[in-house]
Scaffold this motif. Structure first.
Motif, PDB file in Angstrom:
ATOM      1  N   ILE A  17       0.834  -1.211   0.000  1.00 19.95           N
ATOM      2  CA  ILE A  17       0.000   0.000   0.000  1.00 19.95           C
ATOM      3  C   ILE A  17       0.861   1.251   0.000  1.00 19.95           C
ATOM      4  CG2 ILE A  17      -1.624   1.368   1.373  1.00 19.95           C
ATOM      5  CD1 ILE A  17      -2.815  -1.309   2.354  1.00 19.95           C
ATOM      6  N   LEU A  18       1.842   1.276   0.893  1.00 21.20           N
ATOM      7  CA  LEU A  18       2.645   2.490   1.066  1.00 21.20           C
ATOM      8  C   LEU A  18       3.664   2.681  -0.052  1.00 21.20           C
ATOM      9  CD1 LEU A  18       3.100   2.192   4.921  1.00 21.20           C
ATOM     10  CD2 LEU A  18       1.729   3.896   3.704  1.00 21.20           C
ATOM     11  N   ASP A  19       4.295   1.591  -0.494  1.00 20.02           N
ATOM     12  CA  ASP A  19       5.324   1.703  -1.534  1.00 20.02           C
ATOM     13  C   ASP A  19       4.710   2.091  -2.879  1.00 20.02           C
ATOM     14  OD1 ASP A  19       8.058   1.697  -1.597  1.00 20.02           O
ATOM     15  OD2 ASP A  19       8.242  -0.371  -2.282  1.00 20.02           O
ATOM     16  N   ALA A  20       3.405   1.884  -3.022  1.00 17.15           N
ATOM     17  CA  ALA A  20       2.732   2.243  -4.273  1.00 17.15           C
ATOM     18  C   ALA A  20       2.518   3.753  -4.392  1.00 17.15           C
ATOM     19  CB  ALA A  20       1.379   1.532  -4.364  1.00 17.15           C
ATOM     20  N   GLN A  21       2.717   4.475  -3.299  1.00 15.27           N
ATOM     21  CA  GLN A  21       2.530   5.929  -3.325  1.00 15.27           C
ATOM     22  C   GLN A  21       3.776   6.597  -3.908  1.00 15.27           C
ATOM     23  OE1 GLN A  21      -0.578   6.751  -2.477  1.00 15.27           O
ATOM     24  NE2 GLN A  21      -0.740   4.544  -2.052  1.00 15.27           N
ATOM     25  N   PRO A  22       3.581   7.602  -4.736  1.00 14.23           N
ATOM     26  CA  PRO A  22       4.739   8.230  -5.393  1.00 14.23           C
ATOM     27  C   PRO A  22       5.667   8.969  -4.433  1.00 14.23           C
ATOM     28  CG  PRO A  22       2.726   9.477  -5.819  1.00 14.23           C
ATOM     29  CD  PRO A  22       2.302   8.206  -5.169  1.00 14.23           C
ATOM     30  N   ASP A  46      12.506   8.506   7.624  1.00 24.06           N
ATOM     31  CA  ASP A  46      11.746   9.619   8.185  1.00 24.06           C
ATOM     32  C   ASP A  46      10.615   9.118   9.085  1.00 24.06           C
ATOM     33  OD1 ASP A  46      13.211  11.615   6.799  1.00 24.06           O
ATOM     34  OD2 ASP A  46      12.074  11.162   4.986  1.00 24.06           O
ATOM     35  N   VAL A  47      10.095   7.917   8.761  1.00 28.97           N
ATOM     36  CA  VAL A  47       8.945   7.376   9.500  1.00 28.97           C
ATOM     37  C   VAL A  47       9.163   5.895   9.783  1.00 28.97           C
ATOM     38  CG1 VAL A  47       6.446   6.956   9.470  1.00 28.97           C
ATOM     39  CG2 VAL A  47       7.360   9.026   8.411  1.00 28.97           C
ATOM     40  N   LEU A  48       8.780   5.470  10.978  1.00 31.28           N
ATOM     41  CA  LEU A  48       8.794   4.053  11.358  1.00 31.28           C
ATOM     42  C   LEU A  48       7.383   3.649  11.748  1.00 31.28           C
ATOM     43  CD1 LEU A  48      10.046   1.325  12.253  1.00 31.28           C
ATOM     44  CD2 LEU A  48      10.549   2.416  14.464  1.00 31.28           C
ATOM     45  N   LEU A  49       6.816   2.686  11.023  1.00 28.84           N
ATOM     46  CA  LEU A  49       5.509   2.115  11.366  1.00 28.84           C
ATOM     47  C   LEU A  49       5.783   0.885  12.210  1.00 28.84           C
ATOM     48  CD1 LEU A  49       2.436   2.362  10.865  1.00 28.84           C
ATOM     49  CD2 LEU A  49       2.720   0.827   8.923  1.00 28.84           C
ATOM     50  N   LEU A  50       5.373   0.910  13.476  1.00 33.17           N
ATOM     51  CA  LEU A  50       5.865  -0.044  14.457  1.00 33.17           C
ATOM     52  C   LEU A  50       4.737  -0.717  15.221  1.00 33.17           C
ATOM     53  CD1 LEU A  50       8.504  -1.037  15.922  1.00 33.17           C
ATOM     54  CD2 LEU A  50       8.251   0.953  17.409  1.00 33.17           C
ATOM     55  N   ASP A  51       4.668  -2.051  15.154  1.00 30.49           N
ATOM     56  CA  ASP A  51       3.660  -2.797  15.903  1.00 30.49           C
ATOM     57  C   ASP A  51       4.006  -2.786  17.390  1.00 30.49           C
ATOM     58  OD1 ASP A  51       1.466  -4.380  16.432  1.00 30.49           O
ATOM     59  OD2 ASP A  51       2.465  -6.255  15.942  1.00 30.49           O
ATOM     60  N   VAL A  52       2.989  -2.760  18.245  1.00 29.62           N
ATOM     61  CA  VAL A  52       3.221  -2.744  19.687  1.00 29.62           C
ATOM     62  C   VAL A  52       3.740  -4.087  20.175  1.00 29.62           C
ATOM     63  CG1 VAL A  52       2.099  -2.625  21.942  1.00 29.62           C
ATOM     64  CG2 VAL A  52       1.570  -0.920  20.203  1.00 29.62           C
ATOM     65  N   ARG A 105      -7.132   1.821   4.087  1.00 28.60           N
ATOM     66  CA  ARG A 105      -5.972   2.073   3.227  1.00 28.60           C
ATOM     67  C   ARG A 105      -5.657   3.572   3.134  1.00 28.60           C
ATOM     68  NH1 ARG A 105      -4.148  -0.455  -1.892  1.00 28.60           N
ATOM     69  NH2 ARG A 105      -5.710  -2.045  -1.443  1.00 28.60           N
ATOM     70  N   ASP A 106      -6.663   4.367   2.791  1.00 25.03           N
ATOM     71  CA  ASP A 106      -6.432   5.800   2.603  1.00 25.03           C
ATOM     72  C   ASP A 106      -6.007   6.470   3.907  1.00 25.03           C
ATOM     73  OD1 ASP A 106      -7.110   5.488  -0.026  1.00 25.03           O
ATOM     74  OD2 ASP A 106      -9.127   6.318   0.165  1.00 25.03           O
ATOM     75  N   ASP A 107      -6.568   6.007   5.032  1.00 27.68           N
ATOM     76  CA  ASP A 107      -6.214   6.608   6.314  1.00 27.68           C
ATOM     77  C   ASP A 107      -4.777   6.266   6.710  1.00 27.68           C
ATOM     78  OD1 ASP A 107      -8.700   7.761   6.557  1.00 27.68           O
ATOM     79  OD2 ASP A 107      -9.543   6.131   7.746  1.00 27.68           O
ATOM     80  N   LEU A 108      -4.328   5.065   6.342  1.00 27.86           N
ATOM     81  CA  LEU A 108      -2.948   4.676   6.620  1.00 27.86           C
ATOM     82  C   LEU A 108      -1.983   5.576   5.858  1.00 27.86           C
ATOM     83  CD1 LEU A 108      -0.794   2.707   7.758  1.00 27.86           C
ATOM     84  CD2 LEU A 108      -1.166   1.313   5.709  1.00 27.86           C
ATOM     85  N   VAL A 109      -2.239   5.755   4.577  1.00 24.93           N
ATOM     86  CA  VAL A 109      -1.383   6.607   3.749  1.00 24.93           C
ATOM     87  C   VAL A 109      -1.398   8.038   4.279  1.00 24.93           C
ATOM     88  CG1 VAL A 109      -1.048   7.580   1.445  1.00 24.93           C
ATOM     89  CG2 VAL A 109      -1.689   5.162   1.705  1.00 24.93           C
ATOM     90  N   ALA A 111      -1.995   9.008   7.321  1.00 25.08           N
ATOM     91  CA  ALA A 111      -1.290   9.065   8.607  1.00 25.08           C
ATOM     92  C   ALA A 111       0.209   9.208   8.399  1.00 25.08           C
ATOM     93  CB  ALA A 111      -1.598   7.815   9.424  1.00 25.08           C
ATOM     94  N   VAL A 112       0.763   8.438   7.475  1.00 23.36           N
ATOM     95  CA  VAL A 112       2.201   8.508   7.209  1.00 23.36           C
ATOM     96  C   VAL A 112       2.583   9.892   6.703  1.00 23.36           C
ATOM     97  CG1 VAL A 112       4.061   7.637   5.739  1.00 23.36           C
ATOM     98  CG2 VAL A 112       2.452   6.037   6.800  1.00 23.36           C
ATOM     99  N   ARG A 113       1.768  10.443   5.808  1.00 28.09           N
ATOM    100  CA  ARG A 113       2.074  11.775   5.268  1.00 28.09           C
ATOM    101  C   ARG A 113       1.971  12.854   6.341  1.00 28.09           C
ATOM    102  NH1 ARG A 113      -1.413  10.596  -0.188  1.00 28.09           N
ATOM    103  NH2 ARG A 113       0.319   9.783  -1.463  1.00 28.09           N
ATOM    104  N   VAL A 114       0.945  12.760   7.173  1.00 28.36           N
ATOM    105  CA  VAL A 114       0.749  13.758   8.224  1.00 28.36           C
ATOM    106  C   VAL A 114       1.913  13.741   9.202  1.00 28.36           C
ATOM    107  CG1 VAL A 114      -0.628  14.286  10.275  1.00 28.36           C
ATOM    108  CG2 VAL A 114      -1.763  13.872   8.106  1.00 28.36           C
ATOM    109  N   VAL A 115       2.292  12.550   9.659  1.00 25.38           N
ATOM    110  CA  VAL A 115       3.388  12.437  10.621  1.00 25.38           C
ATOM    111  C   VAL A 115       4.708  12.857   9.982  1.00 25.38           C
ATOM    112  CG1 VAL A 115       4.740  10.796  11.973  1.00 25.38           C
ATOM    113  CG2 VAL A 115       2.254  10.704  12.050  1.00 25.38           C
ATOM    114  N   ASP A 116       4.922  12.489   8.734  1.00 21.10           N
ATOM    115  CA  ASP A 116       6.159  12.857   8.045  1.00 21.10           C
ATOM    116  C   ASP A 116       6.276  14.370   7.884  1.00 21.10           C
ATOM    117  OD1 ASP A 116       8.581  12.331   6.569  1.00 21.10           O
ATOM    118  OD2 ASP A 116       7.470  12.796   4.739  1.00 21.10           O
ATOM    119  N   SER A 117       5.147  15.057   7.787  1.00 17.99           N
ATOM    120  CA  SER A 117       5.157  16.510   7.615  1.00 17.99           C
ATOM    121  C   SER A 117       5.452  17.251   8.914  1.00 17.99           C
ATOM    122  CB  SER A 117       3.820  16.993   7.042  1.00 17.99           C
ATOM    123  OG  SER A 117       2.795  16.896   8.022  1.00 17.99           O
TER     124      SER A 117
END
Length: 224
Positions: A17-22, A46-52, A105-109, A111-117
């Protein structure tokens, strides 16, 4: 970014999902907390998606190490458990986001963009529980604001204090700008200044601080 989860299918799914984003590149995957820490050391994402919950080293300890050693890396905690203890532990470890694994899916993408910003993100239900728990802990403890928190609040200018209260109410920069009748650039400056003065990583931690310090109360949070 790096994705860390002990379930291979979960890693693969989120990775696709994430790698498909430009504008997002997954540079590494990890199956446990220790591998996640090593991957951040090697790739400086820049971002780490980490399971608890992971073997060898759990996600919370991995988050503590990553946030301490690599403050530029934003951490989003991911779990199937909507439990207050995990939320608080993750926030105090330095995480900038907390999402449940049933995230769309869209919320995950997003979230990554928001946190990265440089922003911070929690699922709305989690945010409300955080505020409720902070309020309950304050009510159960001493009524007076701890002196260190009080001194930190006093270090803010009037506008910065107003901005903190509005951030704690869940308002965006655009909404705060409209409320204070200033530009969004000015709001960003206020937010940056107050985070620096209070020693906070991002907006989520500003929300927790505001409620702990008594700058706002639970009744000021907008009702759904």
């Amino acid at each position: 970014m790096v994705i860390a989860d002990d379930q291979e299918l979960v890693r693969a799914g989120f990775g696709m999902i994430l790698d498909a984003q430009p504008d997002i590149e997954v540079v590494a995957e990890a199956g446990d907390g220790r591998q996640a820490v090593d991957a951040v050391r090697e790739h400086a994402p820049d971002v780490l998606l980490l399971d608890v919950r992971m073997p060898v080293m759990d996600g919370l300890e991995a988050a503590r190490r990553v946030c301490a050693e690599h403050p530029a890396c934003k951490v989003i905690m991911l779990t199937t458990f909507d439990v207050d203890d995990y939320v608080f532990d993750a926030l105090y470890a330095g995480a900038s986001g907390f999402l449940l694994k049933d995230v769309r899916r869209d919320d995950l993408v997003h979230a990554v963009r928001v946190v990265d910003s440089g922003e911070a993100l929690l699922a709305p239900s989690v945010t409300r529980r955080v505020i409720g728990e902070v309020t309950a802990r304050k009510a159960a403890g001493a009524a007076a604001v701890p002196r260190p928190l009080g001194r930190l609040l006093e270090s803010l200018t009037g506008r910065e204090a107003e901005t903190l209260k509005l951030v704690a109410r869940g308002m965006s920069n655009a909404e705060i700008a409209a409320e204070l009748v200033v530009s969004e650039h000015t709001v960003k400056t206020h937010v940056s200044n107050l985070l620096q003065k209070l020693g906070l990583r991002d907006r989520v931690h500003a929300v927790v601080f505001a409620y702990e310090a008594g700058a706002v109360t639970a009744g000021e949070w907008p009702q759904p």
